[in-house]
Design an enzyme around this catalytic site. Sequence first.
Site, PDB file in Angstrom:
ATOM      1  N   GLY A  54      -2.957  -0.068   3.516  1.00 12.52           N
ATOM      2  CA  GLY A  54      -3.779   0.609   4.517  1.00 12.52           C
ATOM      3  C   GLY A  54      -4.355  -0.404   5.470  1.00 12.52           C
ATOM      4  N   CYS A  81      -0.427  -4.083  -1.542  1.00  6.46           N
ATOM      5  CA  CYS A  81      -1.015  -4.590  -0.298  1.00  6.46           C
ATOM      6  C   CYS A  81      -2.536  -4.352  -0.282  1.00  6.46           C
ATOM      7  CB  CYS A  81      -0.311  -3.964   0.904  1.00  6.46           C
ATOM      8  SG  CYS A  81      -0.721  -4.792   2.442  1.00  6.46           S
ATOM      9  N   TYR A  82      -3.016  -3.449   0.549  1.00  2.00           N
ATOM     10  CA  TYR A  82      -4.460  -3.175   0.536  1.00  2.00           C
ATOM     11  C   TYR A  82      -4.899  -2.776  -0.864  1.00  2.00           C
ATOM     12  CZ  TYR A  82      -8.974  -0.999   1.395  1.00  2.00           C
ATOM     13  OH  TYR A  82     -10.301  -0.684   1.343  1.00  2.00           O
ATOM     14  N   HIS A 166       5.225  -5.146   0.001  1.00  2.00           N
ATOM     15  CA  HIS A 166       5.597  -3.721  -0.058  1.00  2.00           C
ATOM     16  C   HIS A 166       6.929  -3.532  -0.789  1.00  2.00           C
ATOM     17  CE1 HIS A 166       2.505  -2.024   2.569  1.00  2.00           C
ATOM     18  NE2 HIS A 166       2.531  -3.201   3.157  1.00  2.00           N
ATOM     19  N   GLU A 168       8.315  -0.808  -1.535  1.00  2.00           N
ATOM     20  CA  GLU A 168       8.984   0.436  -1.131  1.00  2.00           C
ATOM     21  C   GLU A 168       9.916   0.277   0.062  1.00  2.00           C
ATOM     22  OE1 GLU A 168       5.846  -0.359  -0.896  1.00  2.00           O
ATOM     23  OE2 GLU A 168       4.876   0.384   0.911  1.00  2.00           O
ATOM     24  N   ASP A 224      14.266  22.661   8.865  1.00  2.00           N
ATOM     25  CA  ASP A 224      13.226  23.187   7.985  1.00  2.00           C
ATOM     26  C   ASP A 224      13.196  24.716   7.969  1.00  2.00           C
ATOM     27  OD1 ASP A 224      12.728  20.517   7.809  1.00  2.00           O
ATOM     28  OD2 ASP A 224      10.900  20.544   9.014  1.00  2.00           O
ATOM     29  N   LYS A 365      11.580  15.510   3.640  1.00  2.00           N
ATOM     30  CA  LYS A 365      12.712  15.933   4.475  1.00  2.00           C
ATOM     31  C   LYS A 365      14.064  15.733   3.772  1.00  2.00           C
ATOM     32  CE  LYS A 365      13.896  17.174   8.735  1.00  2.00           C
ATOM     33  NZ  LYS A 365      13.140  18.110   9.584  1.00  2.00           N
TER      34      LYS A 365
END
Length: 509
Positions: A54, A81-82, A166, A168, A224, A365
Amino acid sequence: MKNGILILDFGSQYNQLIGRRIREMEVYSEIIPFHTPLETILAKKPVGIILSGGPSSVNSPQAHLVDKALFEAGIPILGICYGMQLTAHLLGGKVTKGAKGEYGKSEFEILRSSPLFTGISRRSTVWMSHFDEVEQVPEGFEISGRSGVIAAMANEKKNIFAIQFHPEVTHTAEGARMLENFVFQICKAKQNWKLSGYIERTIQDIKEKVGDHKVILGLSGGVDSSVAAVLIHKAIGNQLQCIFVDTGLLRLNEGRQVMENYGAHFNMNIDMVDASERFLSKLKGISDPEAKRKAIGNEFVAVFDEESKKFEGAQFLAQGTIYPDVIESQSVNGPSSVIKSHHNVGGLPEDMKLQLLEPLRELFKDEVRKVGEELGIPHHLVYRHPFPGPGLGIRILGEVDSEKVAILQKADAIFIEELYAHELYEKVSQAFVVLLPVKSVGVMGDERTYEYTAVVRSANTIDFMTATFSKLPWEFLELVSNRIINEVKGINRIAYDISSKPPATIEWE
Ligand code: XMP
């Protein structure tokens, strides 16, 4: 939530990626704001908690904090991270402003073995994006890895782990394995998130909720709303009534294709409303982008409202809301930071008192796409690029008229056709043509021409918040340019948009 991993959202743009990575492991994950009360967090009974990255600084008076008791709840925690700085700060370590921060790739070295690093090379590339750094780890913690800074720390007894980089993002070479280690080895999560199970469960839920009532749904032809429609249709068949509004600002032949793909193929009831003239007349004389958006949005609501009144007795309004819409609407950065503040489908007709039915609310998604394919929607339809609600209305710069719409539709169709033909369509995130209200001189045969300029735009992005222009091959662009200029009367010049977002946006208006 059972047996899931909870991600506390501190505002990093990568948060949704963490959630998706975990779901790809077939483990349920949920993203909630960091300020969610501790009781609510614990009531969800997560098997593990991730504290995300963040933009805040733990030393600032407005720092995003959590209740320290979270670390005493006996639930494994991974700070990213944060999240690492927060862990250090709350448990008595020291976080300081680094000399210059680290942005981009860094070399990470493991200093101590840790269940988080099982199977990870001693040195590997990681992705950093931070200014503050942990200078001193809290009591009970060991430094388990370094880059230029303390890059990993752990209190194994308490199952608390933290990394400065990170895991991810794909730039962290072995990040996926680290997340897997956290999820399976440390949290002992079970694989309980399967989309086939989701489909069955949701169909059952829809049947129970709807009973023998009627449902109306605004079908846009986008992924969607189409997947939501097919899923609901599977549950309740002809009790579903779709309304498809042809604004006249859609891509070439879109209306016909929607009727063929969903009406004929899936046998759904679709009321197609040709409202092109209404929209064009509302746009007459307007050239300001936001005024155009407003005019189109208002007219959409008006048309949808009128049409839905034809279907008396409808109790539910179905929408293709997906999980990122839900997360963004509760975003810690506030809804203003949300890209999709604009709704594809107009609002809910207020006096109709309809209940909402949103069967895709829990899905990312890519999961919506998988569900779509499992339901039998052809691959090319579920992998279509997004298309803005105001459609070509914001891709024809300045005032819109039917002649310009016809010119743009043809040019756009050529570009998209060639992207498919060269297997480039799914390599880019969003591609289209923009028509400028600028005429320039050209020569065709022996004749001088004076026609419009069009811009070919293609962007690559993960989240549509930032994007880079697609590095399409020159030969391909040359072919597209030649075809458009030769085949579309009204355009004699093509430019390629090489701007990134920020500072440009993906759309031109
Ligand atoms: P920008 O142009 O802001 O676009 O970089 C980011 C994404 O949002 C889409 N977009 C819209 N979608 N109504 C929509 O439904 C709108 O008014 C609108 N404006 C932009 C854009 O196509 C891209 O995917």
